[in-house]
Write an enzyme that holds these catalytic residues in place. Structure first.
Site, mmCIF file in Angstrom:
data_model
loop_
_atom_site.group_PDB
_atom_site.id
_atom_site.type_symbol
_atom_site.label_atom_id
_atom_site.label_comp_id
_atom_site.label_asym_id
_atom_site.label_seq_id
_atom_site.Cartn_x
_atom_site.Cartn_y
_atom_site.Cartn_z
ATOM 1 N N ARG A 120 27.283 28.379 46.435
ATOM 2 C CA ARG A 120 27.972 29.107 45.350
ATOM 3 C C ARG A 120 27.137 29.013 44.070
ATOM 4 N NH1 ARG A 120 32.559 26.719 47.998
ATOM 5 N NH2 ARG A 120 32.674 24.981 46.515
ATOM 6 N N LYS A 169 39.571 34.090 30.087
ATOM 7 C CA LYS A 169 40.237 35.197 30.789
ATOM 8 C C LYS A 169 41.531 34.723 31.460
ATOM 9 C CE LYS A 169 39.747 37.067 35.067
ATOM 10 N NZ LYS A 169 39.073 37.647 36.247
ATOM 11 N N LYS A 204 41.139 43.914 29.033
ATOM 12 C CA LYS A 204 40.451 44.201 30.308
ATOM 13 C C LYS A 204 41.434 44.900 31.243
ATOM 14 C CE LYS A 204 38.050 41.941 34.145
ATOM 15 N NZ LYS A 204 36.966 41.018 34.479
HETATM 16 P P1 13P Z 1 36.469 43.273 39.863
HETATM 17 O O1 13P Z 1 35.565 44.012 38.932
HETATM 18 O O2 13P Z 1 35.827 42.924 41.173
HETATM 19 O O3 13P Z 1 37.814 43.924 39.999
HETATM 20 O O4 13P Z 1 36.727 41.852 39.205
HETATM 21 C C1 13P Z 1 37.014 41.792 37.861
HETATM 22 C C2 13P Z 1 37.876 40.645 37.595
HETATM 23 O O5 13P Z 1 37.502 39.790 36.837
HETATM 24 C C3 13P Z 1 39.184 40.585 38.265
HETATM 25 O O6 13P Z 1 39.971 39.597 37.676
#
Ligand code: 13P
Length: 336
Positions: free
Chosen positions: A44, A134, A217
């Site tokens: 990872r 996030k 987002k």
């Molecule tokens: P994806 O762009 O693969 O949807 O992932 C973004 C993300 O951070 C989802 O929480």
């Protein structure tokens, strides 16, 4: 300009976007299994370190979102992952929710958890080098979903999270993701995503969150994966802009979309159209996970020590997305 607003702009300005490399160990294990690579701490780290030391990081990536395991790891040369990210001028972010669990009171929906002890965890992450965070709320979509309960419980959690993050001196990414799964139309996605985002801002304001120091987002407005509906990038851009113009307060500095299951090219083409048509003051960029990593992961899996080859694939994808974040992408650049 507040410090938090400066951080948000540093991450998003000049076509820069965000690399979402914050897959939990369980999700990363699935991604690695799909290309037949064993998931252990070293593999990872190796894949992620390969991406974070790519050339395009400097010009294109304003921030990288990490998972708890990665923010504590060191590279083979001994620097911490946040140090590696910072060395390209990019900022370190961290996913701080602890995942989506079944929402009591609703049969199938989910609520994102992680508020307990969050103030203390945020202090730790700040000390490790994080400057933004996030939290992802996830919403099913169908005729009866998302329910009012899911919309309001997730908005409440997102807002309490955001207030704690700002108190800790970091920028919260607010991620309410209405899933692509289902047979709903793009119009339905527009209506439901609008309700979801609208409720988030109601709660954010109630919790005295400084919107200038946040990043949204969201999902793009798309027809459900099983709907059979085909719409153009132009239409997707129009619907997406419609949703954001009507529901996001103008003090929010920028919007960084998730890719949510779109292919790399779809996510790039749609972002490009959004920027061509963008008549708002919002910066519109990317915060992609799969749509930045898929091809690089596939290539890397064939020889996990082929750093340069993997970085070339990743650099190309990142550059395409950064062009799209300025409305300067075109299909023929894909093969150049
Ligand atoms: P994806 O762009 O693969 O949807 O992932 C973004 C993300 O951070 C989802 O929480």
């Amino acid at each position: 300009m507040s410090d938090l607003n400066k951080i948000a702009l540093q991450i998003l300005s000049n076509g820069k976007g965000i690399l979402a490399a914050d897959e939990s160990t369980a999700t990363m294990t699935k991604r690695l299994a799909s290309v037949k690579v064993h998931s252990d701490e070293n593999n990872r780290l190796l894949f992620r370190q390969t991406l974070f030391s790519s050339l395009s990081m400097k010009e294109c990536i304003g921030g990288v979102i990490l998972y708890d395991e990665t923010i504590r790891q060191k590279t083979t040369t001994g620097e911490t992952i946040p140090e590696l990210i910072n060395s390209s001028g990019s900022l370190t972010g961290i996913k701080v929710d602890t995942g989506a669990k079944v929402l009591a009171g609703s049969k199938q929906e989910k609520i994102t958890e992680g508020l307990d002890g969050l103030r203390e965890r945020l202090r730790d992450y700040y000390d490790l080098g994080a400057r933004f965070t996030k939290w992802r709320g996830v919403y099913m979509i169908s005729e009866k979903y998302p329910s009012d309960l899911s919309i309001s419980a997730n908005a409440h959690a997102l807002a309490r999270y955001a207030a704690l993050v700002q108190e800790a001196g970091m920028v919260p990414i607010i991620e309410p993701e209405v899933l692509m799964d289902g047979d709903h139309s793009a119009k339905d996605c527009l209506m439901k995503t609008s309700d979801v985002i609208n409720k988030c801002y109601e709660e954010l304001e109630l919790n005295n969150v400084d919107l200038k120091g946040t990043i949204l987002k969201p999902n793009m407005i798309l027809p459900g994966k099983n709907s059979g509906e085909k719409i153009s990038s132009e239409e997707i851009a129009e619907l997406t802009l419609d949703c954001l113009k009507n529901n996001v307060p103008s003090s929010v500095p920028g919007i960084a979309f998730l890719s949510g299951g779109q292919t790399e090219k779809e996510a790039t083409a749609n972002l490009n159209q959004i920027n061509i048509k963008n008549d708002t003051n919002f910066i519109m960029t990317y915060s992609y996970g799969r749509a930045l990593q898929q091809s690089a992961l596939k290539f890397w899996s064939k020889n996990i020590n082929n750093t340069n080859g993997t970085q070339e694939i990743f650099d190309h994808r990142v550059k395409m997305c950064t062009l799209a974040a300025q409305g300067k992408w075109s299909e023929n650049l894909e093969n150049s």
